[in-house]
Design a protein around this motif. Structure first.
Motif, PDB file in Angstrom:
ATOM      1  N   GLY A 234      45.532  80.009 110.008  1.00 21.50           N
ATOM      2  CA  GLY A 234      44.614  80.748 109.142  1.00 21.50           C
ATOM      3  C   GLY A 234      44.601  82.239 109.389  1.00 21.50           C
ATOM      4  N   GLU A 235      45.586  82.747 110.133  1.00 22.39           N
ATOM      5  CA  GLU A 235      45.579  84.166 110.488  1.00 22.39           C
ATOM      6  C   GLU A 235      45.535  85.073 109.261  1.00 22.39           C
ATOM      7  OE1 GLU A 235      48.243  87.536 112.865  1.00 22.39           O
ATOM      8  OE2 GLU A 235      48.896  85.432 112.843  1.00 22.39           O
ATOM      9  N   GLY A 236      46.406  84.832 108.291  1.00 19.81           N
ATOM     10  CA  GLY A 236      46.461  85.679 107.105  1.00 19.81           C
ATOM     11  C   GLY A 236      45.156  85.657 106.328  1.00 19.81           C
ATOM     12  N   LEU A 237      44.588  84.471 106.177  1.00 18.05           N
ATOM     13  CA  LEU A 237      43.321  84.330 105.460  1.00 18.05           C
ATOM     14  C   LEU A 237      42.201  85.049 106.206  1.00 18.05           C
ATOM     15  CD1 LEU A 237      41.510  83.081 103.267  1.00 18.05           C
ATOM     16  CD2 LEU A 237      41.397  80.994 104.677  1.00 18.05           C
TER      17      LEU A 237
ATOM     18  N   THR B  79      52.597  76.257 103.513  1.00 17.20           N
ATOM     19  CA  THR B  79      53.205  76.416 102.183  1.00 17.20           C
ATOM     20  C   THR B  79      52.140  76.402 101.099  1.00 17.20           C
ATOM     21  OG1 THR B  79      55.237  75.336 102.930  1.00 17.20           O
ATOM     22  CG2 THR B  79      54.868  75.452 100.559  1.00 17.20           C
ATOM     23  N   THR B  80      51.194  75.477 101.197  1.00 12.68           N
ATOM     24  CA  THR B  80      50.149  75.369 100.179  1.00 12.68           C
ATOM     25  C   THR B  80      49.270  76.610 100.162  1.00 12.68           C
ATOM     26  OG1 THR B  80      50.134  72.964 100.457  1.00 12.68           O
ATOM     27  CG2 THR B  80      48.265  73.940  99.318  1.00 12.68           C
ATOM     28  N   LEU B  81      48.883  77.092 101.343  1.00 11.98           N
ATOM     29  CA  LEU B  81      48.051  78.291 101.404  1.00 11.98           C
ATOM     30  C   LEU B  81      48.812  79.522 100.918  1.00 11.98           C
ATOM     31  CD1 LEU B  81      46.239  77.762 104.827  1.00 11.98           C
ATOM     32  CD2 LEU B  81      45.257  77.543 102.545  1.00 11.98           C
ATOM     33  N   ARG B  82      50.096  79.580 101.259  1.00  7.80           N
ATOM     34  CA  ARG B  82      50.894  80.748 100.862  1.00  7.80           C
ATOM     35  C   ARG B  82      51.112  80.775  99.349  1.00  7.80           C
ATOM     36  NH1 ARG B  82      55.184  79.681 103.691  1.00  7.80           N
ATOM     37  NH2 ARG B  82      54.355  80.646 105.577  1.00  7.80           N
ATOM     38  N   ASN B  83      51.522  79.672  98.807  1.00 11.19           N
ATOM     39  CA  ASN B  83      51.780  79.618  97.368  1.00 11.19           C
ATOM     40  C   ASN B  83      50.485  79.496  96.577  1.00 11.19           C
ATOM     41  OD1 ASN B  83      54.503  79.659  97.991  1.00 11.19           O
ATOM     42  ND2 ASN B  83      54.726  77.441  97.877  1.00 11.19           N
TER      43      ASN B  83
ATOM     44  N   ARG C 204      44.138  71.639  91.621  1.00 11.43           N
ATOM     45  CA  ARG C 204      43.047  72.621  91.648  1.00 11.43           C
ATOM     46  C   ARG C 204      42.770  73.198  93.027  1.00 11.43           C
ATOM     47  NH1 ARG C 204      39.335  67.916  89.458  1.00 11.43           N
ATOM     48  NH2 ARG C 204      40.667  66.969  91.046  1.00 11.43           N
ATOM     49  N   HIS C 205      43.194  72.494  94.071  1.00  9.48           N
ATOM     50  CA  HIS C 205      42.836  72.919  95.422  1.00  9.48           C
ATOM     51  C   HIS C 205      43.703  72.175  96.440  1.00  9.48           C
ATOM     52  CE1 HIS C 205      40.673  69.145  95.002  1.00  9.48           C
ATOM     53  NE2 HIS C 205      39.907  69.678  94.049  1.00  9.48           N
ATOM     54  N   PHE C 206      43.470  72.433  97.716  1.00 12.92           N
ATOM     55  CA  PHE C 206      44.273  71.869  98.796  1.00 12.92           C
ATOM     56  C   PHE C 206      44.249  70.341  98.762  1.00 12.92           C
ATOM     57  CE2 PHE C 206      44.793  70.184 103.085  1.00 12.92           C
ATOM     58  CZ  PHE C 206      45.900  70.872 103.551  1.00 12.92           C
ATOM     59  N   ILE C 207      43.067  69.750  98.585  1.00 16.89           N
ATOM     60  CA  ILE C 207      42.973  68.287  98.581  1.00 16.89           C
ATOM     61  C   ILE C 207      43.802  67.692  97.452  1.00 16.89           C
ATOM     62  CG2 ILE C 207      41.383  66.361  98.146  1.00 16.89           C
ATOM     63  CD1 ILE C 207      39.297  67.826  99.794  1.00 16.89           C
ATOM     64  N   ASP C 208      43.760  68.312  96.268  1.00 19.78           N
ATOM     65  CA  ASP C 208      44.598  67.853  95.155  1.00 19.78           C
ATOM     66  C   ASP C 208      46.074  67.863  95.541  1.00 19.78           C
ATOM     67  OD1 ASP C 208      42.639  67.244  93.370  1.00 19.78           O
ATOM     68  OD2 ASP C 208      43.109  68.823  91.920  1.00 19.78           O
ATOM     69  N   CYS C 209      46.507  68.960  96.138  1.00 21.72           N
ATOM     70  CA  CYS C 209      47.919  69.085  96.522  1.00 21.72           C
ATOM     71  C   CYS C 209      48.315  68.006  97.520  1.00 21.72           C
ATOM     72  CB  CYS C 209      48.182  70.463  97.108  1.00 21.72           C
ATOM     73  SG  CYS C 209      48.037  71.808  95.917  1.00 21.72           S
ATOM     74  N   PHE C 210      47.430  67.706  98.441  1.00 22.12           N
ATOM     75  CA  PHE C 210      47.721  66.665  99.427  1.00 22.12           C
ATOM     76  C   PHE C 210      47.771  65.297  98.760  1.00 22.12           C
ATOM     77  CE2 PHE C 210      47.617  64.133 103.169  1.00 22.12           C
ATOM     78  CZ  PHE C 210      47.953  64.950 104.236  1.00 22.12           C
TER      79      PHE C 210
END
Length: 492
Positions: A438-441, A131-135, A263-269
């Motif tokens: 990570g397929e899409g990335l 979800t985080t990577l997609r959004n 700002r990034h994945f770590i922030d979201c977590f």
């Protein structure tokens, strides 16, 4: 005393030999066939660590598409070929959705994160990451824009070589790693930054260790190996150093966190951790943050850069294929920067990328799965919790799906009208519930990096094309391209 010790050893050897000759007790669950294991050590003597993949392929020839091997006293079922792998990972995706035991990651990450976890933890971590990577609710720029920006830095570095021969490994590793750093940390690093170079060294060192003979030996005997000094300790240390790097970044993010502006994945977590801080059974805690971040580093760094490096070697060997890609880029894209939308309009380039992934086959053994319940599979009973190896190389090189699989041929991914043709057996990212997050990335990175570089440069080498070797450097558990040097000649 010496005589008594000798007699005792002889008695023990005779006992072990007797047990082995008689065979293991009949398995009431009727596992698939396989080589007879020795007591305690299993099939370690029949599986050469330096030729691990070759050993499995030889067993496939002898026992068929599904067989059992023993790592110590624990059975592992190996599944080969497209039909059998599809039947397991797709048709029975829930039963085969468990994560098999992986000694090195388990030792370092203790079952936390995405790739090495199971049950509800795995479901929550995977769902959050996807979800985080997609959004990509972190900052103003999309992932595509970050890749496009990094591709320009890569063009600059290639340009600085001024047509001289160079090894592209370092530059490709920097570029791909910077994408993950941008996603996870919200920043990119200079290719000369010492901290960044240390990060790359640890990622590369850890991957090479896990695909090495010592890595396989550690996997076989992990119960004692982490207590014994040796080269494997250096490999494991790379993982602990990477973990420490991520912890430092987490600590910095905690100090500057603004829940209203992640700002990034770590922030979201971290925000998710705050939201669930009153939940004592929450999976959103520091250990899962570190584990998930390490997973993303490995899933999105070494594999993609290795694929690009292998792909460039293939284009050096087949310059006519490189020229066709450039003609397509010139006609459809011109001088503007390539974008993800271009993928549908330059089918030959897309076909080449697919063939690079199929042919290079850089994760031939796949990542181990396990069964979540007992299952009757092709007349055999596989118990709950059994490790399962879906041997992806036997899918990507399945001659029934890809005729003459040893030949590099992008045309196999094109139909008679020149459009990209989908292959059900094209599974470089695996399949089913555990398909790579990570397929899409990775697909976007491969496309944008390759098209941006070939738009600007023609890749050449002084080695005769017939002398360029596309066979992998080694095939223990991973495929790496042989080292080479190339020149990047400006096109305009």
């Amino acid at each position: 005393m010496l005589l008594a010790t000798t007699v005792l050893l002889l008695v023990l050897l005779c006992l072990v030999w007797t047990i082995w000759v008689k065979g293991k007790p009949k398995d009431p669950l009727h596992l698939p066939p396989g080589p007879r294991p020795f007591p305690v050590i299993g099939n370690i003597l029949q599986i050469k660590p330096q030729e691990f993949l070759l050993s499995l392929q030889q067993f496939q020839k002898k026992y068929g598409p599904i067989f059992t091997i023993y790592f110590g006293s624990h059975p592992t079922v190996v599944i080969c070929g497209y039909d059998a792998v599809k039947e397991a990972l797709v048709d029975n995706k829930d039963v085969f959705s468990g994560r098999g035991k992986m000694a090195v990651p388990e030792y370092v990450m203790k079952g936390y994160g995405i790739i090495g976890s199971n049950g509800d933890r795995w479901k929550q971590m995977r769902r959050f990451a996807l979800t985080t990577l997609r959004n990509f609710g972190m900052g103003k720029r999309s992932i595509e824009e970050r890749i496009q920006e990094e591709a320009q830095f890569l063009v600059e570095e290639f340009g600085k070589t001024e047509g001289e021969l160079f090894d592209p490994t370092f530059f490709l590793g920097c570029a791909v790693s910077n994408i993950i750093c941008s996603v996870l940390l919200g920043k990119r690093f200079s290719y000369k930054d010492e901290r960044f170079l240390s990060l790359l060294k640890n990622v590369t060192g850890a991957v090479r260790f896990m695909n090495s003979v010592w890595g396989l030996i550690f996997s076989f005997f992990h119960g004692v190996m982490h207590h014994i000094p040796g080269p494997h300790q250096k490999g494991i240390q790379h993982l602990f150093d990477l973990r420490a790097f991520i912890q430092e970044e987490v600590n910095e993010s905690v100090k500057t966190l603004n829940p209203d502006s992640t700002r990034h994945f770590i922030d979201c977590f971290l925000v998710k951790m705050q939201q669930e801080k009153e939940n004592p059974s929450s999976e959103f805690h520091n250990e899962n943050l570190l584990g998930s971040s390490m997973n993303l580093f490995f899933a999105g760094t070494e594999t993609t850069s290795t694929t690009l490096r292998y792909g460039f070697l293939a284009l050096l060997k087949y310059p006519e294929i490189q020229a066709k890609i450039q003609d397509e880029i010139d006609y459809v894209i011109g001088d503007r920067r390539p974008s993800a939308e271009d993928r549908t309009n330059i089918p030959y380039t897309e076909a080449v990328i697919c063939e690079i992934q199929r042919f290079c086959d850089i994760v031939p053994t796949g990542v181990p799965h396990s069964t979540t319940e007992n299952i009757l599979f092709r007349d055999y009973t596989i118990p709950k919790g059994t490790n399962v190896f879906p041997l992806l190389t036997t899918v990507l090189k399945d001659p029934e799906q890809f005729p003459q699989p040893e030949i590099f041929s992008p045309d196999r991914f094109l139909d008679d009208k020149g459009a990209v043709k989908k292959h059900a057996a094209f599974l470089p990212f695996s399949a089913g519930r555990r398909i790579c997050i990570g397929e899409g990335l990775a697909r976007m990175e491969l496309f944008l990096f390759l098209t941006t570089l070939l738009q600007k440069f023609t890749l050449t080498t002084v080695v005769a094309t017939d002398d360029l070797d596309l066979t992998p450097e080694f095939s223990s558990a991973g495929h790496l391209p042989r080292s080479y040097k190339m020149s990047a000649i400006p096109r305009h």
